[in-house]
Design an enzyme around this catalytic site. Structure first.
Site, short mmCIF file in Angstrom:
data_model
loop_
_atom_site.label_atom_id
_atom_site.label_comp_id
_atom_site.label_asym_id
_atom_site.label_seq_id
_atom_site.Cartn_x
_atom_site.Cartn_y
_atom_site.Cartn_z
N TYR A 109 -4.02 2.27 -2.36
CA TYR A 109 -3.36 0.97 -2.38
C TYR A 109 -3.38 0.43 -3.81
O TYR A 109 -4.43 0.39 -4.46
CB TYR A 109 -4.08 -0.03 -1.47
CG TYR A 109 -3.99 0.31 0.00
CD1 TYR A 109 -2.91 -0.13 0.77
CD2 TYR A 109 -4.97 1.07 0.62
CE1 TYR A 109 -2.82 0.18 2.11
CE2 TYR A 109 -4.89 1.39 1.96
CZ TYR A 109 -3.81 0.94 2.71
OH TYR A 109 -3.72 1.26 4.04
N SER A 110 -2.21 0.03 -4.29
CA SER A 110 -2.13 -0.57 -5.63
C SER A 110 -2.95 -1.85 -5.66
O SER A 110 -2.90 -2.66 -4.72
CB SER A 110 -0.68 -0.88 -6.00
OG SER A 110 0.08 0.31 -6.07
N TYR B 295 5.54 5.34 -2.40
CA TYR B 295 4.70 5.91 -1.34
C TYR B 295 5.49 6.00 -0.06
O TYR B 295 6.55 5.40 0.08
CB TYR B 295 3.45 5.06 -1.13
CG TYR B 295 3.70 3.56 -1.18
CD1 TYR B 295 4.10 2.87 -0.04
CD2 TYR B 295 3.56 2.85 -2.38
CE1 TYR B 295 4.35 1.52 -0.09
CE2 TYR B 295 3.81 1.49 -2.44
CZ TYR B 295 4.19 0.82 -1.29
OH TYR B 295 4.45 -0.52 -1.34
N CYS C 198 7.97 0.24 -7.98
CA CYS C 198 6.85 0.39 -7.05
C CYS C 198 7.26 -0.09 -5.67
O CYS C 198 7.87 -1.17 -5.52
CB CYS C 198 5.63 -0.39 -7.54
SG CYS C 198 4.12 -0.07 -6.60
N GLU D 173 5.87 4.51 -9.15
CA GLU D 173 4.79 4.73 -8.18
C GLU D 173 5.30 4.31 -6.81
O GLU D 173 5.36 3.13 -6.50
CB GLU D 173 3.55 3.93 -8.56
CG GLU D 173 2.36 4.23 -7.65
CD GLU D 173 1.09 3.55 -8.13
OE1 GLU D 173 0.32 4.21 -8.87
OE2 GLU D 173 0.90 2.37 -7.80
#
Length: 618
Positions: free
Chosen positions: A394-395, A618, A576, A616
């Site tokens: 998790y960022s 996911y 992101c 980045e």
């Protein structure tokens, strides 16, 4: 007239959204009765002189004075402080302004005597709201103490409106104060438990949203700091504060119930003492009580300033040097154990799903940099093989100093992952996200097994303070950018003091209720209009230039020429969020490159070579 103004100012100082009466002085010089109906902007005060039939109305305007520090250059340098310090500063300012007005309007003119002699002019008594409520309850044969407790229990009125009524009823203050404190606390206990009911939360969502706005200055950090902030919030009888709002704020912050109750009780006692002083001793009592409060608040501010006026104790030397960025300090086989400080839902009722802001205490033993991620290992084992769950990344949604700016906490922005089963026409709990649901369900004090910090691709290149940053996010992909923006604008960091570039944030979500940290972005935008830009893509509320839904790539495309120019001049662009965002982004960029007769592949290759391209997903 000056005497009237003094009473009006006293009313504003101790104002609440309830009506109250500044009480009688004990010196026998007499007293005035006033009715205050306060809201956020104007507090109309009606002064009723007991010995005449004349009624005078005046309006006392209350203004909030904020603290903002700017320099004469194009960059505004803000000295960041904690949220609860800002709230204390506002409180101190209000007290100082009010006391100054009182001092300027003080004269030796005698007050109107309380005339009870047979020859006095007939008194016409105008009952204020609290008195009318008291008479209503008395009509049922209730005792004066019971009536007073009931009035204190009412939202909006609460203790601050009940104390003057108790004095008006002729009860001694030794009876009034305990009855009001007890009455104010009675509904708070069940309220804290009832708010845990999901249906009631939905029913009360408009009130909770208002309470969240009122109590957002309570700040974050350790439970001890939240306790002190909440006690001060409840304990100062100003408009919008009080036990009811404080209880909702404590619930929204995720404070443990015993801690919240003790904090609210302390605040209620404080408010009772202040209101008793004002009611019994008039101007002198108000000045004494609030002067003491101002001194204590000032001491708190000085302490906070010394503690956190600068965020420079976690910096490299020089601050932009990235040669010692911490990476994978804690690994899967030996994870770090953090403790949850608070878990708070941060989206509205119409958002597509639930997103929570989770603050985790790492006691300063888990350093990280903005743009990195934490790994989280959910408790339990996998059903298929009985092995521990794998780590989820998790960022990190805070700067290296954490939301409380102590360097001992970090934050995550997590969306609860659920699966809607079309056959069941309901969410299938067997297919819900293990880790996201664990995090969103955490309570203060819960332990979280963590790894990392991971990644260096999303770091800020801070060597050149004139660098422009273009930040593109969907949903919880906003997390690393919150850390960026807090470092560059909210905190008093070397990076913030040096920064002269422009940070441009693009956020794509479904609707307005799904916006994340909007209040923070709006504050930064207002204070740094030349250095911060903000654009939203709301797919269910906006249309793109072709008439379709507005997705993140459509919003970025609107500024394609400006963005390409910035990139040509050395700007860095970040992406992101869900990996599904990138195909649309890349297709849009290809079209723009084609219209500009630019080779897309070579253009992207150049950005990556210069380390201007950061992704980045996911």
């Amino acid at each position: 007239m000056k005497a009237s103004l003094q009473s009006a100012v006293l009313a504003v100082i101790a104002g609440s959204t309830a009506a109250f009466i500044p009480g009688a002085t004990t010196s026998g010089a007499g007293f005035s009765k006033a009715v205050l109906r306060a809201n956020v902007h104007v507090a109309p005060v009606t002064l009723i002189h007991r010995t005449t039939t004349t009624t005078t109305t005046l309006s006392a305007t209350r203004s909030d004075v904020g603290y903002k520090e700017r320099n004469n250059n194009s960059k505004i340098v803000k000295k960041g402080t904690k949220n609860n310090s800002r709230a204390a500063l506002k409180l101190l300012t209000k007290a100082a302004v009010s006391l100054s007005v009182l001092a300027l309007t003080t004269t030796g003119a005698p007050h109107t005597a309380l005339a009870k002699a047979s020859g006095a002019v007939e008194t016409v008594e105008h009952l204020h709201v609290g008195q009318k409520i008291a008479k209503f309850f008395q009509s049922f044969g209730l005792s004066d103490v019971a009536v007073l407790a009931l009035i204190s229990a009412l939202p909006v009125v609460e203790l601050r409106g009940a104390v003057p009524v108790g004095v008006w009823m002729g009860l001694p203050i030794t009876t009034v104060l305990p009855a009001c404190i007890l009455g104010n606390m009675i509904p708070i206990i069940p309220l804290l438990f009832l708010l845990k009911n999901e249906k009631l939360k939905q029913l009360m969502s408009p009130i909770l949203n208002r309470a969240a706005e009122k109590s957002k200055s309570l700040g974050v950090g350790s439970v001890e700091k939240q306790w002190a902030s909440l006690a001060a919030f409840v304990g100062v009888p100003l408009p919008g504060t009080g036990a009811w709002t404080g209880a909702m704020g404590a619930f929204l912050l995720g404070m443990p119930t015993p801690v919240a109750l003790s904090s609210i009780f302390t605040g209620v006692c404080s408010a009772g003492v202040i209101m008793s002083a004002i009611t019994l001793a008039g101007k002198k009592g108000g000045i004494a009580a609030l002067s003491l409060l101002a001194v204590l608040t000032g001491m708190e501010l000085i302490g906070k300033k010394e503690e956190s006026s600068k965020q420079d104790f976690l910096e490299a030397e020089p601050y932009w040097d990235q040669s010692n960025v911490p990476v994978n300090v804690h690994k899967n086989k030996a994870p770090f154990t953090g403790k949850v400080v608070s878990t708070k839902r941060i989206v509205g009722p119409k958002a597509t799903g639930e997103t929570c802001h989770i603050i985790i205490d790492h006691k300063g033993d888990f350093p990280y940099w903005e743009g990195q991620s934490w790994g989280v290992i959910p408790p339990g084992t996998r059903e298929k093989d009985g092995k521990p769950h794998s780590v989820r990344l998790y960022s990190i949604a805070s700067s290296r100093y954490g939301d409380d700016m102590t360097g001992k906490t970090g934050s995550l922005c997590v969306r609860r992952a659920t699966y809607w089963c079309p056959e069941l026409q309901a969410e299938d709990p067997a297919k819900k996200g293990i880790c996201s649901n664990f995090l969103c369900d955490t309570q203060p004090g819960d332990e979280v097994m963590m790894t990392g910090p991971a990644g260096k691709v999303m770091l800020l290149p801070e060597k050149d303070p004139s660098t422009d940053y273009i930040m593109v996010a969907t949903g919880t992909g906003i997390a690393p950018y919150r850390g960026f923006i807090r470092r560059l604008f909210t905190e008093n960091t070397p990076a913030a003091n040096a920064y002269k570039g422009q940070a441009w944030l693009f956020l794509g979500v479904a609707n307005s209720d799904a916006l994340l940290y909007d209040d923070e972005w709006q504050t930064v935008k207002e204070e740094y209009p030349d250095n911060f830009r903000l654009d939203y893509a709301l797919s269910r509320e906006q249309n793109n230039k072709k008439g379709g839904k507005m997705y993140i790539q459509d919003k970025v495309e609107e500024y394609a020429d400006e963005i390409f120019t910035k990139l040509d001049n050395g700007a860095h662009i970040y992406f992101c969020g869900l990996k599904g965002m990138m195909p649309g982004i890349q297709d849009m960029l290809k079209e723009v490159c084609a219209s500009k007769k630019i080779d897309f592949d070579e253009w992207i290759k150049g950005l990556k070579k210069n380390k201007q391209w950061h992704v980045e997903v996911y």
